[in-house]
Write a protein that holds these residues in place. Structure first.
Motif, short mmCIF file in Angstrom:
data_model
loop_
_atom_site.label_atom_id
_atom_site.label_comp_id
_atom_site.label_asym_id
_atom_site.label_seq_id
_atom_site.Cartn_x
_atom_site.Cartn_y
_atom_site.Cartn_z
N PHE A 101 1.45 7.89 -7.50
CA PHE A 101 1.51 7.01 -6.35
C PHE A 101 2.58 5.94 -6.51
O PHE A 101 3.09 5.43 -5.50
CB PHE A 101 0.14 6.38 -6.09
N LEU A 102 2.93 5.57 -7.74
CA LEU A 102 4.03 4.63 -7.94
C LEU A 102 5.34 5.23 -7.45
O LEU A 102 6.15 4.55 -6.80
CB LEU A 102 4.14 4.24 -9.42
N ILE A 103 5.55 6.51 -7.74
CA ILE A 103 6.75 7.19 -7.24
C ILE A 103 6.76 7.22 -5.71
O ILE A 103 7.78 6.97 -5.07
CB ILE A 103 6.82 8.63 -7.81
N PHE A 104 5.59 7.50 -5.13
CA PHE A 104 5.48 7.48 -3.66
C PHE A 104 5.82 6.11 -3.08
O PHE A 104 6.55 5.99 -2.08
CB PHE A 104 4.07 7.91 -3.25
N LEU A 105 5.31 5.05 -3.70
CA LEU A 105 5.55 3.69 -3.22
C LEU A 105 7.03 3.32 -3.34
O LEU A 105 7.60 2.69 -2.43
CB LEU A 105 4.69 2.69 -4.01
N LEU A 106 7.67 3.70 -4.44
CA LEU A 106 9.08 3.38 -4.63
C LEU A 106 9.96 4.16 -3.65
O LEU A 106 10.96 3.63 -3.14
CB LEU A 106 9.50 3.68 -6.08
N ILE A 107 9.59 5.42 -3.38
CA ILE A 107 10.35 6.21 -2.39
C ILE A 107 10.21 5.58 -1.00
O ILE A 107 11.19 5.45 -0.25
CB ILE A 107 9.87 7.67 -2.39
N ALA A 108 8.98 5.18 -0.65
CA ALA A 108 8.76 4.53 0.65
C ALA A 108 9.55 3.23 0.75
O ALA A 108 10.12 2.91 1.80
CB ALA A 108 7.26 4.26 0.84
#
Length: 524
Positions: free
Chosen positions: A236-243
């Protein structure tokens, strides 16, 4: 011969005179286009700016504020829970802090864009300073009560600064010192989140990088830990950074990084609930107390052995919170082209934190990340804070039971995703090019926070800033000046090479110091 020479005024008389002078000057500025008589109708808009802009408020503005408030709440709810965990408090206290302070600020604040609530830096201050007085593990109730007391003192100091026109005290923390402090605090906060990201149970109470990394390595080598926490948090950290990256590249998608934390919380909670991840080692939030803010006035520890330490901690939190809020508020005020009254902001911050300490909140201030979201969402006034607070109240009433299975790793990833905005490499490079002594204060604050503690980092930065002031006072700059041709103007030859030097035997100089005294009398 002069008889009956009066005694010179004492330092307290001089301070009192300066405060009276500042108050009279501010009153004269406000009444420059009004009559000399003061009435209650002119006092209320000064203390409550909502009376000024509220008369021109309309439904079109409310629509924009309503959408901004909802967007703000979607980011504020998961962040508030995470910041409460960072401050070593139960999750509900972060949500409480997103209710009362924003409502008070909406009535008394002068910024149209500032989003109020718990922030990472102040949460770190509380988690590093208050445990030195009271251990949150052995007696969590006493620790929580002490945090309320610290919040009360922070509010009292902030309001006092505003009423006494002592805003210049905040300026002792220079911009360079704040840049270094924020960067060091961001790294320390990030290291603190390794506890939630790895699912570590035994963790150090110290904040310096050496102690934290040592604790992490010892826990990973000797204590049992579950990799599912790490996999869930990193995903989810990767998802947040992509967003976050998409939101920066495309301004029309500003809502994506704002709503991404809430999406992460909902999806991760569903994953843990459906897969029974808590049975396989995933650490979860568990119980969150529901309902609106309970009264905590009787829990303030205004007597006893810890009052002085609580007041000192409150003073530090007050200055850091004011510095961050005023810096953020002025940045966005300059974009929209309106004036932000520093003293009004101090009074508003003080009252909202005093009210917060009486209603189970800890120190609140203006958040840069949430203010940026509020601005991007098209907010018109601080009504967006009211909408956000009401949304958080509804969440406290209806949704707290649904957050039982929220994994701690998600809260850690939400905080980690917000930290890059606190580290400003370009600004540090600019400070290096402009002033090496300012850069020294920046680096001193950075390494002080990183390798010692938060208060040591602040002390180093303030000491270097004071040292710079003393150095300029003792050894002021001396510039050779010359006459601009065909004029009677004299300027620095280093800046104006065409200036004509004085005839041989005459030296024209200028001393760049407003203070000529015994300290620099012998300087040549």
């Amino acid at each position: 011969m002069v008889l009956n020479i009066p005694d010179p005024p004492t330092i307290w008389q001089e301070l009192l005179c300066s405060i009276k002078y500042e108050s009279l000057c501010s009153k004269k500025k406000k009444n420059i286009h009004t009559k000399n008589t003061v009435n209650h109708s002119s006092f209320l808009p000064t203390l409550f700016p909502i009376f000024r802009w509220g008369r021109h408020y309309n439904f079109s503005m409310f629509k924009n504020d309503f959408m901004s408030g909802l967007t703000l709440a979607s980011l504020s709810i998961p962040q508030s829970i995470g910041y409460a965990n960072l401050a070593k408090l139960d999750p509900q206290y972060g949500l409480y802090t997103s209710v009362v302070p924003p409502l008070i600020y909406a009535v008394m604040g002068s910024s149209r864009d500032l989003a109020i609530g718990p922030v990472a830096v102040v949460s770190l201050l509380i988690s590093s300073l208050v445990p030195e007085i009271q251990d949150p593990v052995t007696d969590p109730v006493a620790y929580t009560n002490l945090v309320f007391t610290v919040t009360f003192f922070a509010g009292v100091f902030q309001a006092s600064f505003g009423f006494l026109r002592l805003g210049f005290l905040v300026d002792f923390l220079s911009h360079a010192a704040i840049v270094g402090f924020m960067a060091g605090a961001a790294i320390v906060i990030g290291l603190q989140q390794l506890k939630g990201l790895f699912g570590i149970t035994h963790f150090t109470t110290k904040t310096d990088v050496v102690s934290v990394l040592t604790s992490v390595f010892k826990s990973l080598l000797h204590d049992p830990w579950h990799p599912l926490n790490f996999v869930l948090g990193c995903s989810f950290l990767i998802f947040l950074l992509i967003a976050r990256h998409i939101g920066r590249r495309n301004k029309k998608l500003f809502w994506l990084p704002a709503i991404a934390p809430l999406i992460s919380v909902v999806l991760s909670t569903l994953i843990v609930y459906l897969t029974k991840g808590d049975k396989h080692g995933v650490n979860i939030v568990k119980h969150i107390e529901g309902g609106i803010n309970p009264i905590s006035a009787t829990k303030l520890q205004l007597t006893g052995p810890h009052v002085a330490q609580a007041a000192k901690t409150g003073l530090i939190c007050a200055i850091i919170a004011l510095t961050e809020a005023i810096a953020v508020g002025r940045s966005f005020a300059s974009i929209k082209g309106y004036h932000l009254d520093g003293n009004t902001e101090m009074v508003a911050m003080g009252f909202m934190n005093v009210a917060g300490s009486l209603t189970s909140c800890y120190v609140a201030t203006g958040s840069f990340s949430r203010t940026a979201v509020n601005f991007s969402a098209g907010c018109e006034t601080v009504v967006s804070n009211i909408v956000m607070a009401i949304t958080v109240i509804l969440s406290l009433e209806l949704l707290t039971k649904l957050l039982y299975y929220t994994p701690m790793a998600i809260l850690a990833s939400i905080i980690l995703s917000a930290l890059p905005g606190l580290i400003d490499f370009n600004e540090a490079l600019h400070i290096w090019k402009v002033d090496k002594l300012d850069f020294l204060a920046c680096i001193g604050a950075f390494f002080g926070v990183l390798f010692a503690s938060v208060e040591i980092g602040l002390l180093i930065a303030v000491s270097i800033s004071f040292g710079k002031i003393l150095l300029h006072a003792i050894r002021p700059g001396v510039e050779l000046i010359g006459r601009i041709p065909r004029t009677d103007t004299f300027c620095e030859i280093s800046q104006y090479p065409m200036a004509t030097k004085a005839p041989p035997g005459i030296l024209t100089i200028r001393i760049n110091s407003a203070l000529l005294c015994f300290a620099n009398a012998n300087f040549a």
